[in-house]
Scaffold this motif. Structure first.
Motif, short mmCIF file in Angstrom:
data_model
loop_
_atom_site.label_atom_id
_atom_site.label_comp_id
_atom_site.label_asym_id
_atom_site.label_seq_id
_atom_site.Cartn_x
_atom_site.Cartn_y
_atom_site.Cartn_z
N GLY A 60 0.81 -1.22 0.00
CA GLY A 60 0.00 0.00 0.00
C GLY A 60 0.84 1.27 0.00
O GLY A 60 0.42 2.30 -0.52
N SER A 61 2.02 1.20 0.60
CA SER A 61 2.91 2.37 0.63
C SER A 61 3.34 2.73 -0.78
O SER A 61 3.32 3.90 -1.18
N MET A 62 3.74 1.72 -1.54
CA MET A 62 4.20 1.98 -2.90
C MET A 62 3.03 2.32 -3.83
O MET A 62 3.22 3.02 -4.83
N GLU A 156 -7.26 8.81 -2.89
CA GLU A 156 -8.01 8.24 -1.77
C GLU A 156 -7.26 7.03 -1.23
O GLU A 156 -7.13 6.03 -1.92
N ASP A 157 -6.75 7.15 -0.02
CA ASP A 157 -6.06 6.02 0.60
C ASP A 157 -7.10 5.19 1.35
O ASP A 157 -7.52 5.54 2.45
N ALA A 158 -7.51 4.10 0.72
CA ALA A 158 -8.54 3.23 1.29
C ALA A 158 -7.91 1.95 1.83
O ALA A 158 -8.55 0.90 1.89
N ALA A 159 -6.64 2.06 2.25
CA ALA A 159 -5.89 0.88 2.72
C ALA A 159 -6.66 0.08 3.76
O ALA A 159 -6.60 -1.15 3.77
N GLU A 160 -7.38 0.79 4.62
CA GLU A 160 -8.02 0.13 5.76
C GLU A 160 -9.52 -0.12 5.51
O GLU A 160 -10.23 -0.47 6.44
N MET A 161 -9.98 0.09 4.29
CA MET A 161 -11.42 0.19 4.04
C MET A 161 -12.02 -0.90 3.18
O MET A 161 -13.09 -0.71 2.60
N PHE A 180 -5.10 0.75 -2.04
CA PHE A 180 -5.38 -0.23 -0.98
C PHE A 180 -4.09 -0.91 -0.55
O PHE A 180 -3.11 -0.94 -1.31
N SER A 181 -4.12 -1.48 0.66
CA SER A 181 -3.02 -2.31 1.16
C SER A 181 -3.57 -3.71 1.43
O SER A 181 -4.72 -3.86 1.83
N PHE A 182 -2.72 -4.70 1.23
CA PHE A 182 -3.13 -6.08 1.55
C PHE A 182 -2.20 -6.71 2.58
O PHE A 182 -1.94 -7.91 2.56
#
Ligand SMILES: Cc1ncc(COP(=O)(O)O)c(C=O)c1O
Length: 376
Positions: A60-62, A156-161, A180-182
């Motif tokens: 998600g950072s990248m 939109e950082d929806a990493a946690e969503m 998003f992050s996984f």
């Protein structure tokens, strides 16, 4: 896990088709980013959040770094973002040579407030980086109106969503690019992994190019621009496809867990519980966060140490961007104060709330929290 064992803050659930799809990667020899699960994961994940294109990356950072680069944000530009977030958000802006401009957060939802964003807009503002925090979305309607009024891009950082909606529309469907992050503490995990989603074919193509070292299709080893190798492997995507099949179930598990904690902890002296519901969303409890009242004679660090002694895993809240030594050394955020974020960073922490947490563990954690709050 038996009664007295340590309760980890997070454990993923990997008992669906994960092993089957991973075995398929090994059986077929498709382990690199060229394999078919990558495309499948991109298409299905993008469709799930109502977007036309998905670009799977390493984390998600990248995804944020690539989003900033794809939107052409660079020196001379300002990007408005919350101070209460993970460093990945501000790091992406700083590494692009742009200036991060941070706002405080709301004391109840812990999300960025629109009025503060509005007050930060200057002729140099290029984008708003919206970051949804801990399970409740940002109040998007007024932010989107601001972005339209001032011609600003939205990341939109929806990493946690994963699986969350804002007024019925999926989180991840609001940004020019959404990310998003996984990571394994996310509802859908690939071990490490991330995704950019967008409706803009050109932006998607640009993200794909940045992901793949900006190789030119016609002259492979000749480069007009610098990219990264951000490619997700077929093995990671195989996990992602299996996890995505269960996203609705995962959201149900998390909501049940959050409601259970709230039921057990309501009335406990000295702590603020997460907001269960607003008029635009029901919390999905990416994590179950707590904030100690000022009247409590100890801070989050001490509460976490006491909970660890009682066998309960915890994590601190984010440390605000304007208080990060690395940014201070760069001369960023000099003299700034954002009191809500400063306070919750010192008095907030989250408790075991992964998908693998059992009801017994929630009960034991809740009892330990009560004991700590009651000074037992
Ligand atoms: C809001 C937010 N953005 C970005 C990230 C970074 O994702 P990753 O850990 O996959 O690099 C995280 C990770 O937890 C996050 O919570």
């Amino acid at each position: 896990m038996s009664e007295g064992e340590f309760i980890p803050v997070n454990e993923p659930l990997l008992d669906g088709n994960e092993a089957k799809y991973l075995a398929e990667c090994i059986r077929t020899g498709w382990i690199s980013s060229e394999g078919p699960f990558v495309r499948q994961f991109e298409e299905r994940f993008a469709a799930r959040v109502g977007r036309k294109h998905g670009v799977a990356v390493v984390n998600g950072s990248m995804a944020l770094e690539a989003a900033v680069a794809a939107l052409g944000i660079g020196p001379g530009d300002e990007v408005i973002l919350p101070t209460f977030t993970i460093i990945s958000c501000a790091a992406a802006v700083v590494r692009a040579g742009a200036k991060p401009v941070v706002v405080d957060c709301d004391p109840r939802t812990w999300n960025m407030p629109t009025d503060q964003v509005a007050a930060c807009i200057t002729p140099r503002t290029k984008a708003i980086m919206v970051v949804h925090i801990f399970g409740l979305p940002v109040e998007m309607t007024p932010l989107l109106a601001l972005s339209r009024k001032f011609g600003l891009r939205v990341i939109e950082d929806a990493a946690e969503m994963h699986g969350q909606t804002y007024r019925g529309r999926p989180c991840g469907s609001f940004g020019d690019i959404s990310t998003f992050s996984f990571y394994p503490n996310k509802h859908v995990t690939t071990g490490e992994g991330g995704m950019l989603v967008t409706d803009d074919a050109k932006l998607a193509e640009r993200c794909r190019s940045l992901r793949n070292l900006c190789f030119k299709p016609e002259e492979r080893f000749v480069h007009e621009e610098l990219g990264w190798n951000l490619r997700m492997t077929n093995m990671q995507a195989a996990l992602g496809v299996a996890q995505l099949e269960r996203l609705d179930e995962f959201v149900t598990i998390k909501r049940r867990m959050g409601a259970r904690y709230t039921g057990l902890l309501t009335g406990t002296r000295g702590i603020q519980l997460p907001v269960a519901k607003t008029d635009y969303a029901d919390n999905i409890y990416w994590v179950y966060g707590l904030v100690l009242d000022d009247a409590m004679p100890f801070d989050a660090k001490e509460a976490m140490a006491r909970l660890a002694r009682l066998g309960v895993g915890t994590r601190p809240f984010f440390w605000p961007m304007h208080e990060q030594p690395v940014f201070k050394r760069m001369g960023l955020f000099a003299g700034q104060s954002h009191p809500v974020a400063e306070r919750i960073a010192r008095r907030g922490f989250y408790v075991p709330s992964g998908l693998g947490v059992t009801d017994k563990q929630v009960q034991r954690s809740a009892q330990a929290i009560k004991d700590v709050c009651n000074g037992l």
